[in-house]
Design a protein around this motif. Structure first.
Motif, PDB file in Angstrom:
ATOM      1  N   ALA A 277     -52.868 -20.930  -4.404  1.00 38.41           N
ATOM      2  CA  ALA A 277     -51.638 -20.488  -4.939  1.00 38.41           C
ATOM      3  C   ALA A 277     -50.430 -20.425  -4.104  1.00 38.41           C
ATOM      4  N   ARG A 278     -50.831 -19.434  -3.044  1.00 38.44           N
ATOM      5  CA  ARG A 278     -49.696 -19.079  -2.058  1.00 38.44           C
ATOM      6  C   ARG A 278     -49.209 -20.102  -1.270  1.00 38.44           C
ATOM      7  N   THR A 279     -50.215 -21.218  -0.892  1.00 37.42           N
ATOM      8  CA  THR A 279     -49.990 -22.298  -0.220  1.00 37.42           C
ATOM      9  C   THR A 279     -49.034 -23.190  -0.969  1.00 37.42           C
ATOM     10  N   LEU A 280     -49.503 -23.336  -2.372  1.00 43.47           N
ATOM     11  CA  LEU A 280     -48.761 -24.381  -3.159  1.00 43.47           C
ATOM     12  C   LEU A 280     -47.440 -23.650  -3.363  1.00 43.47           C
ATOM     13  N   ALA A 281     -47.138 -22.573  -3.550  1.00 43.46           N
ATOM     14  CA  ALA A 281     -45.885 -21.910  -3.840  1.00 43.46           C
ATOM     15  C   ALA A 281     -44.758 -22.689  -2.789  1.00 43.46           C
ATOM     16  N   VAL A 282     -44.835 -23.096  -1.685  1.00 45.78           N
ATOM     17  CA  VAL A 282     -44.105 -23.653  -0.800  1.00 45.78           C
ATOM     18  C   VAL A 282     -43.949 -24.983  -0.731  1.00 45.78           C
TER      19      VAL A 282
ATOM     20  N   LYS B 161     -33.420 -15.778  -8.531  1.00 44.96           N
ATOM     21  CA  LYS B 161     -33.750 -15.925  -9.905  1.00 44.96           C
ATOM     22  C   LYS B 161     -34.874 -17.030 -10.264  1.00 44.96           C
ATOM     23  N   ASP B 162     -34.999 -17.750  -9.247  1.00 46.67           N
ATOM     24  CA  ASP B 162     -36.211 -18.824  -9.296  1.00 46.67           C
ATOM     25  C   ASP B 162     -37.526 -18.231  -9.077  1.00 46.67           C
ATOM     26  N   ILE B 163     -37.775 -16.959  -8.338  1.00 42.04           N
ATOM     27  CA  ILE B 163     -39.034 -16.637  -8.027  1.00 42.04           C
ATOM     28  C   ILE B 163     -39.996 -16.479  -8.971  1.00 42.04           C
ATOM     29  N   ASP B 164     -39.827 -16.058 -10.395  1.00 48.29           N
ATOM     30  CA  ASP B 164     -40.749 -15.703 -11.479  1.00 48.29           C
ATOM     31  C   ASP B 164     -41.054 -17.063 -11.655  1.00 48.29           C
TER      32      ASP B 164
ATOM     33  N   ASN C   9     -47.416 -11.882  -2.952  1.00 49.15           N
ATOM     34  CA  ASN C   9     -48.062 -12.649  -1.996  1.00 49.15           C
ATOM     35  C   ASN C   9     -47.440 -14.206  -2.230  1.00 49.15           C
ATOM     36  N   ILE C  10     -47.493 -14.349  -3.381  1.00 50.89           N
ATOM     37  CA  ILE C  10     -46.930 -15.849  -3.840  1.00 50.89           C
ATOM     38  C   ILE C  10     -45.518 -16.092  -3.426  1.00 50.89           C
ATOM     39  N   ALA C  11     -44.600 -14.993  -3.469  1.00 51.26           N
ATOM     40  CA  ALA C  11     -43.234 -15.283  -3.515  1.00 51.26           C
ATOM     41  C   ALA C  11     -42.948 -15.100  -2.037  1.00 51.26           C
ATOM     42  N   TYR C  12     -44.010 -14.525  -1.003  1.00 55.23           N
ATOM     43  CA  TYR C  12     -43.608 -14.497   0.305  1.00 55.23           C
ATOM     44  C   TYR C  12     -42.580 -15.564   0.987  1.00 55.23           C
ATOM     45  N   GLY C  13     -43.803 -16.851   0.862  1.00 54.48           N
ATOM     46  CA  GLY C  13     -43.292 -18.092   1.464  1.00 54.48           C
ATOM     47  C   GLY C  13     -42.076 -18.629   1.023  1.00 54.48           C
ATOM     48  N   PRO C  14     -41.713 -18.845  -0.271  1.00 56.38           N
ATOM     49  CA  PRO C  14     -40.449 -19.236  -0.893  1.00 56.38           C
ATOM     50  C   PRO C  14     -39.432 -18.368  -0.467  1.00 56.38           C
ATOM     51  N   ARG C  15     -39.389 -16.946  -0.580  1.00 57.52           N
ATOM     52  CA  ARG C  15     -38.542 -16.152   0.032  1.00 57.52           C
ATOM     53  C   ARG C  15     -38.186 -16.506   1.248  1.00 57.52           C
TER      54      ARG C  15
ATOM     55  N   ILE D 250     -41.439 -19.693  -9.848  1.00 57.48           N
ATOM     56  CA  ILE D 250     -42.258 -20.522  -8.797  1.00 57.48           C
ATOM     57  C   ILE D 250     -43.472 -19.517  -8.720  1.00 57.48           C
ATOM     58  N   VAL D 251     -43.523 -18.353  -9.170  1.00 56.68           N
ATOM     59  CA  VAL D 251     -44.873 -17.466  -9.068  1.00 56.68           C
ATOM     60  C   VAL D 251     -45.688 -17.979 -10.184  1.00 56.68           C
ATOM     61  N   GLU D 252     -45.125 -18.227 -11.325  1.00 58.21           N
ATOM     62  CA  GLU D 252     -45.932 -18.670 -12.573  1.00 58.21           C
ATOM     63  C   GLU D 252     -46.657 -19.753 -12.192  1.00 58.21           C
ATOM     64  N   GLU D 253     -45.640 -20.708 -11.611  1.00 55.73           N
ATOM     65  CA  GLU D 253     -46.176 -22.242 -11.475  1.00 55.73           C
ATOM     66  C   GLU D 253     -47.304 -22.310 -10.420  1.00 55.73           C
ATOM     67  N   ALA D 254     -47.238 -21.419  -9.426  1.00 55.09           N
ATOM     68  CA  ALA D 254     -48.072 -21.683  -8.422  1.00 55.09           C
ATOM     69  C   ALA D 254     -49.279 -21.112  -8.917  1.00 55.09           C
ATOM     70  N   LEU D 255     -49.329 -19.955  -9.615  1.00 51.75           N
ATOM     71  CA  LEU D 255     -50.516 -19.243 -10.274  1.00 51.75           C
ATOM     72  C   LEU D 255     -51.113 -20.146 -11.253  1.00 51.75           C
ATOM     73  N   ARG D 256     -50.408 -20.870 -11.824  1.00 51.00           N
ATOM     74  CA  ARG D 256     -51.042 -21.990 -12.860  1.00 51.00           C
ATOM     75  C   ARG D 256     -51.700 -22.865 -12.065  1.00 51.00           C
ATOM     76  N   SER D 257     -51.062 -23.426 -11.037  1.00 51.51           N
ATOM     77  CA  SER D 257     -51.528 -24.577 -10.281  1.00 51.51           C
ATOM     78  C   SER D 257     -53.028 -24.079  -9.595  1.00 51.51           C
ATOM     79  N   GLY D 258     -52.794 -22.830  -9.185  1.00 53.64           N
ATOM     80  CA  GLY D 258     -54.038 -22.442  -8.561  1.00 53.64           C
ATOM     81  C   GLY D 258     -55.101 -21.719  -9.554  1.00 53.64           C
ATOM     82  N   ALA D 259     -55.030 -22.126 -10.789  1.00 52.60           N
ATOM     83  CA  ALA D 259     -55.952 -21.702 -11.778  1.00 52.60           C
ATOM     84  C   ALA D 259     -56.164 -20.265 -11.854  1.00 52.60           C
ATOM     85  N   LEU D 260     -55.211 -19.523 -11.555  1.00 57.35           N
ATOM     86  CA  LEU D 260     -55.449 -18.019 -11.829  1.00 57.35           C
ATOM     87  C   LEU D 260     -54.623 -17.334 -12.579  1.00 57.35           C
ATOM     88  N   TRP D 261     -53.401 -17.947 -13.145  1.00 55.96           N
ATOM     89  CA  TRP D 261     -52.324 -17.397 -13.973  1.00 55.96           C
ATOM     90  C   TRP D 261     -53.298 -16.646 -15.210  1.00 55.96           C
TER      91      TRP D 261
END
Lengths: 256, 216
Positions: free
Chosen positions: A164-169, A123-126, A110-116, A128-139
């Motif tokens: 978080a998915r929105t923040l990922a981009v 190599k950056d996806i993991d 879900n998170i990686a969809y936009g950035p991809r 990005i996913v962690e950062e976005a989930l942290r920013s989304g207070a879900l990590w």
């Protein structure tokens, strides 16, 4: 860039009119939304607040009968000019909806969809996913199971996943259309805390029917009625001493 | 009109504040009347009835808490509700000052050291200020609230002049020091009552306009 460009203003709307076919839904709306602030839009159903919100990332383009006049500048750029890349715009101006709408895939995907789609290296996806989930207070809640289906999360978690998915981009502006109306008070409080966190890095516009939510989290409040922006001011001002009687009647619940 | 229960709660709160205003006004009026006429019975009545006024304050406090907890008052309603709490505190303080005056009356020995003229005059103004402030509250009259607060200057003028006069009398005649210092306290209490009336006027301006003003 508009002549009166002010870099403390993220979103500058000037004399915006909007029609759905023959029905005019917005009348001459002008508003300056400051950077790194939360702006709440309130008003009764059908007043035009969601329509207005959707103008800010051109979601109304998808409505065939919709016609717009006036200007919307985001970060100094007219988003309705001919050379604008609408997909790029929607990356810059993310949106979260009333009902959580995760894609039927894993949390991670879900998170990686936009950035991809936007070409982020594998190599950056993991990160990005962690950062976005942290920013989304879900990590903290999901980091051990990011491979599981997103639809297995609770409603509140799904909504934070959508944020978080929105923040990922890496957007500049976040639009929220009634983000808590399907959530319980605890999930609502988490989203509200998150919104207050996010305003440090983003400009946030939220449509809400919950007046106390607007009072709790916003810096500015705009009151819409029958397609017109009746009043726009600091939230304290609107809830303590609104200038317009219609605003007072609405927020004290004396309408009709 | 929607929100019927809410409106009923607001109306009840307003009635309670108006009622408390009347009781406080009576206390102030009677305390000075008792002092002037050295009417111990009336003074004792002021002291005894203070309990009723204290109960009024509690009732208003409860009404305000319930409105905030249950109804989320905003805008003009919020200004009204929070100001009711402030006004109740002012009224309660005024009644306590009236009790203080009544207690002085009870403790005065013998006759007055001089015929009381200025103190009743001051009391009349304070009494009238309170009455007008409460009319302004009842009707959201901003102009009346402002005009009423201006009368505090008259109270202050009499206060300073009479204070000076009493001190001079004490210098001339040590035997009157006890009773004269009682009267000094009465002066001070009346001056404070005027200040509380001004506070109520400020609350009225805030309720009606949203503007915080210093009228004192």
């Amino acid at each position: 860039m508009p002549d009166n460009y002010d870099d403390s203003i993220e979103i500058k709307v000037e004399n915006l009119d909007l029609w759905y076919g023959d029905n005019q839904a917005l009348y001459d709306v002008s508003i300056d939304i400051p950077k790194n602030s939360v702006t709440a839009l309130i008003g009764p159903s059908g007043c035009g607040k969601s329509t207005f919100l959707r103008c800010l990332n051109r979601m109304n383009d998808l409505v065939k009968s919709c016609r717009i006049q006036g200007q919307v500048h985001i970060d100094g750029q007219n988003i309705y000019s001919k050379d604008i890349d609408v997909v790029g715009l929607r990356k810059r101006v993310g949106m979260v909806f009333q009902k959580p709408n995760p894609f039927p895939m894993s949390i991670k995907d879900n998170i990686a969809y936009g950035p991809r789609i936007h070409g982020a290296p594998k190599k950056d996806i993991d990160t990005i996913v962690e950062e976005a989930l942290r920013s989304g207070a879900l990590w903290d809640e999901v980091h051990e199971r990011i491979g599981m289906p997103a639809l297995d999360l609770s409603g509140g978690q799904q909504q934070r996943l959508c944020i978080a998915r929105t923040l990922a981009v890496r957007p500049e502006v976040l639009l929220f259309d009634e983000p808590c109306s399907a959530l319980d008070p605890i999930s609502t409080a988490k989203i509200e805390d998150l919104i207050l966190q996010l305003k440090k890095n983003y400009t946030i516009v939220i449509v809400t029917h919950n007046m106390q939510q607007a009072a709790r989290i916003s810096d500015y409040t705009g009151f819409f009625l029958t397609g017109k922006l009746v009043e726009f001011d600091r939230t304290e001002q609107i809830f303590e001493s609104p200038k317009e009687k219609a605003t007072e009647d609405y927020i004290t619940g004396r309408f009709g | 009109m929607t929100r019927t229960r809410y409106q009923e709660m607001l109306d009840r709160l307003k009635r309670d504040v108006i009622q408390m205003g009347k009781l406080s006004q009576t206390a102030v009026h009677n305390s000075v009347k008792a002092l002037k006429e050295l009417d111990m019975e009336l003074a004792q009545k002021v002291i005894d009835e203070d309990e009723v006024i204290d109960d009024c304050e509690l009732k208003i406090e409860k009404g305000v808490s319930q409105l905030i907890a249950l109804q989320n008052p905003t805008a003009g309603d919020m200004r009204f509700v929070t100001s009711c709490l402030k006004i109740a505190i002012d009224l309660e303080r005024m009644s306590d000052l009236a009790v203080n005056i009544a207690e002085i009356t009870v403790n005065i020995e013998g006759d007055h050291i001089k015929p009381l003229v200025d103190i009743p005059k001051m009391a009349d103004i304070a009494d009238n200020m309170l009455e007008q402030a409460m009319i302004a509250f009842e009707n959201n009259y901003i102009d009346l609230a402002k005009a009423t607060a201006e009368r505090d200057d008259e109270i202050d003028r009499i206060y300073y002049a009479t204070e000076k006069e009493l001190i001079e009398m004490m210098i001339d005649d040590k035997d009157i020091i006890t009773n004269a210092s009682h009267l000094l306290f009465v002066l001070r209490h009346l001056e404070r009552i005027g200040d509380h009336a001004c506070n109520i006027c400020e609350s009225v301006v805030y309720i009606a306009s949203g503007k915080r003003t210093d009228l004192n």
